[in-house]
Design an enzyme around this catalytic site. Structure first.
Site, short mmCIF file in Angstrom:
data_model
loop_
_atom_site.label_atom_id
_atom_site.label_comp_id
_atom_site.label_asym_id
_atom_site.label_seq_id
_atom_site.Cartn_x
_atom_site.Cartn_y
_atom_site.Cartn_z
N HIS A 14 0.79 -1.13 -0.11
CA HIS A 14 0.08 -0.01 0.11
C HIS A 14 0.93 1.15 0.19
CE1 HIS A 14 -3.76 2.34 1.54
NE2 HIS A 14 -3.21 3.23 1.37
N HIS A 16 1.50 5.51 -1.55
CA HIS A 16 1.26 6.59 -2.37
C HIS A 16 2.47 7.25 -3.09
CE1 HIS A 16 -2.87 6.44 -0.74
NE2 HIS A 16 -2.51 6.22 0.49
N LYS A 100 -9.67 -0.53 -5.70
CA LYS A 100 -9.29 0.27 -4.38
C LYS A 100 -10.69 0.76 -4.23
CE LYS A 100 -8.18 2.15 -0.64
NZ LYS A 100 -6.70 2.58 0.07
N HIS A 137 -10.44 0.91 1.95
CA HIS A 137 -10.11 1.97 2.96
C HIS A 137 -11.40 1.85 3.94
CE1 HIS A 137 -8.72 5.81 4.73
NE2 HIS A 137 -9.78 5.56 5.22
N HIS A 175 -4.58 -0.69 5.80
CA HIS A 175 -4.09 -0.18 7.16
C HIS A 175 -4.85 -0.15 8.20
CE1 HIS A 175 -6.86 2.73 5.07
NE2 HIS A 175 -5.99 3.25 4.38
N ASP A 248 1.46 2.57 3.61
CA ASP A 248 0.61 3.68 3.29
C ASP A 248 1.68 5.15 3.37
OD1 ASP A 248 -1.59 5.38 2.73
OD2 ASP A 248 -2.52 5.07 4.94
O1 DOR Z 1 -3.37 9.36 5.85
C1 DOR Z 1 -3.59 8.83 4.68
N1 DOR Z 1 -3.21 9.68 3.76
N2 DOR Z 1 -4.55 8.34 4.51
C2 DOR Z 1 -5.11 7.88 3.56
O2 DOR Z 1 -6.19 7.19 3.37
C3 DOR Z 1 -4.67 8.58 2.21
C4 DOR Z 1 -3.39 9.24 2.16
C5 DOR Z 1 -2.92 10.31 1.26
O3 DOR Z 1 -3.33 10.03 0.12
O4 DOR Z 1 -2.34 11.08 1.82
ZN ZN Z 2 -3.22 5.15 1.78
#
Ligand code: DOR
Ligand code: ZN
Length: 346
Positions: A14, A16, A100, A137, A175, A248
């Site tokens: 997971h 970003h 997702k 999520h 998460h 995450d």
């Molecule tokens: O803390 C987080 N940041 N939780 C999420 O679900 C999204 C993520 C983000 O894209 O910044």
């Molecule tokens: Zn995330």
């Protein structure tokens, strides 16, 4: 005597990565240690269709510095208009490894997410048929539900009903932050797995709020009480194949974090493996780190475990991690566990 630990090269289930300048700045931090990662699709606009996922995959690969090897595992962002046939084609071609689900409004860039879960039923049925996992999520967004209860309520009101109505659907609870979620996973069959972040193994809600607000500890789902953190540690260090690492890692510039309405996300890509070695050693479970970070994830996704390795060594002096990563948009602060860590990736 130097302590060393060698594990198969880990993967992040997971992650970003964002896009553009931010992508170029943060990608090396993950690719340095991880072989593959499940890439979150919550860009602006989101990665909804297979052609968008293919284009995003190309942008990630062209942002990868020469000499680094890394495989992005792409996901599609589920909307109420998602076409089941597009999803099936993206799966059949090998492009997409998961879909997702963001409840609309649950977190960063989730406005296009799902409000009426009946509308995505045909997609979920197709996914069950073809064996494509759904990553969730897991938070309800109802205004009358307290933010600290949103994960537990999601399990009862959304997740369990979806799973009962869709036999064979493989689900990853992303998460997880509560004992409720860890217990729910433990009570179910092998079609259900869960990712756990590095930061949720380290902080509880006091770390965010006691002695002044700490924007860099704010993420979603928000960290819960200590008893939940302890339950997550027990799950992660158990070796149970249903729990695996999903950092995450979610980069936001300091400007966007330290603000009257600050963004959610902890940026843990640079120091996750050191922190995990610390945590697992603290719990007498260094021998389970490979399961959590390198073996259980591939097994759930039906992918081979990496043939490469990662070695960590424990040194006498604390590892000096960078405080932040420079990006053209501004600095991104690296997650600080609040204590010294001695495990270093060799
Ligand atoms: O803390 C987080 N940041 N939780 C999420 O679900 C999204 C993520 C983000 O894209 O910044
Ligand atoms: Zn995330």
């Amino acid at each position: 005597m130097t302590q060393t630990l060698t594990i198969p090269r880990p993967d992040d289930w997971h992650l970003h990565l964002r896009d553009g300048d931010m992508l170029r700045a943060v990608l090396p931090e993950t690719a340095r240690h991880f072989g593959r990662a499940i890439i979150m699709p919550n860009l602006v606009p989101p990665v909804v269709r297979s052609d968008e996922a293919a284009a995003y995959r190309d942008r990630i690969l062209s942002a990868l510095p020469k000499g680094m090897a890394f495989e992005p595992l792409m996901t599609l962002y589920l909307t109420e208009n998602t076409d089941p046939d597009d999803v099936a084609a993206a799966h059949a071609s090998g492009l997409v490894k998961a879909v997702k689900l963001y409840p609309a409004g649950a977190t960063t860039n989730s406005a296009s997410g799902v409000t009426d879960f009946d509308k995505v039923r045909p997609v979920l049925e197709k996914m069950a048929e073809i064996g494509l996992p759904l990553c969730t999520h897991g938070e309800v967004t109802d205004h009358d539900i307290d933010i600290f209860d949103r994960e537990a309520v999601f399990i009862d009101r959304v997740l369990d009903p979806i799973r009962r109505a869709t036999p064979g659907l493989r689900v990853v609870m992303e998460h997880i932050t509560t004992k409720n979620a860890a217990d729910y996973v433990a009570s179910q069959d092998k079609d259900l797995g869960a990712t756990i972040t590095t930061h949720h193994l380290i902080i509880n809600r006091n770390h965010i709020l006691v002695g002044g607000i700490k924007p860099h500890y704010y993420c979603l789902p928000v960290a819960k009480r200590e008893e939940h953190r302890i339950a997550l540690r027990a799950a992660a260090t158990s070796g149970d194949p249903r729990y695996f690492l999903g950092t995450d890692s979610a980069p936001h510039t300091d400007e966007n974090k330290i603000a009257p309405c600050g963004c959610a996300g902890c940026f843990t890509a640079p120091n996750t493996m050191s922190l995990l070695a610390h945590v697992f050693e603290e719990d007498g479970a260094l021998d389970k780190l490979a399961a959590f970070a390198s073996q259980n994830g591939p097994a759930f996704y039906g992918l081979p475990i990496s043939g490469e390795t990662l070695t960590l060594t424990k040194q006498d002096t604390a590892v000096a991690f960078p405080e932040n990563i420079d990006t053209p948009d501004g600095p991104v602060t690296v997650f600080d566990p609040g204590y010294d860590v001695f495990w270093k990736v060799a």
